[in-house]
Design a protein around this motif. Sequence first.
Motif: not given
Length: 235
Positions: A132-137, A143-147, A173-175, A180-183
Motif C-alpha cells: 500500500p505504500a506504492d499501490w492502492k485500489p 480502501w478501508c477493507t483493504y487496509a 484506515l481513516d476512510t 459499509n465503506g466511505p461511500l
Amino acid sequence: MAIARAELAALTIAPPHSLDGYARDKSDIWSTQPDGSTTRQDVLARDGKNVQDEPDHCQPVFGTWYSVYDDTSVTDVAKATIDHMVPLAEGWRSGADTWSAGQRKAFGNNLKDPQLLIASESANSSKSDSGPADWKPTNHAFWCTYAKDYTHIKSVWKLTTTDKEKPALSSMLDTCTNPNGPLGIALRSPASASVKWAAITARVAAGAISGYLPRCGGRGSTRRRVIGGSLPPGL
C-alpha cells in the motif's frame, strides 16, 4: 476498527529484506487442498457467482467473479486471476525469507485468512508485488477493507512493515467512516468467505465431519457436499 488499529500499531517497522533467493515457486501456490481441489479452484468456487464446473472435474468453467480492487466483474474464468492480498514478494521482504518451506506453502495457499481474492487481470498486473505504500485500489470504497485485511495478514503472520507502509495503511484506515465503506456501499470481501471456510476446516479437523469434498460437475449454490457429518446452519 479498534482491532485493525491495534494490529497496525503492533507491526514492527524494519528495512525490507533482500529478494535474493526469492521465487514464487517456493510458496508452492495453487497446491491441492484437503477437499481435493487446488487452491485456485477453491477460491474461484468460493468467491464466484453461479459457478459451474467442467463435467466430472473440479475446474470452474463458467461464472461471474467480482474484482473489488477496480469494481469490475469478470465472466471469463481465464481472466479471473487470484491475488495475494499481501504479495508473496512482499511477504519475503517482510520475513518470509526466513520461513520453512511448509510455512511459505501455507502462506501462499491461505484460505483461512482474507489473503486470497479475485482480481481482474489489469488490477492484478497494476498491483504486482507492491504494498500500500506504492499501490492502492482504484476503487476507493475498498480502501478501508483493504487496509484492515492487509494489516491483519501481516499481524497474523508476524511480518514486518516499513516507515512508508505503516502511515499509508493508517491513512486508508481513516476512510473507515462508514461500516459499509466511505461511500456507503456494502462491499464484498473475501473475509466473510474465509470465515466460513475456516469454520468448515475446523470441523473437519475436530472430527465433526469426516470430509468436505467438491461436488464437481456444477456446484450450484452449495458448491460442496459434506461427507460423514453435517454443517451448522449458515454453513
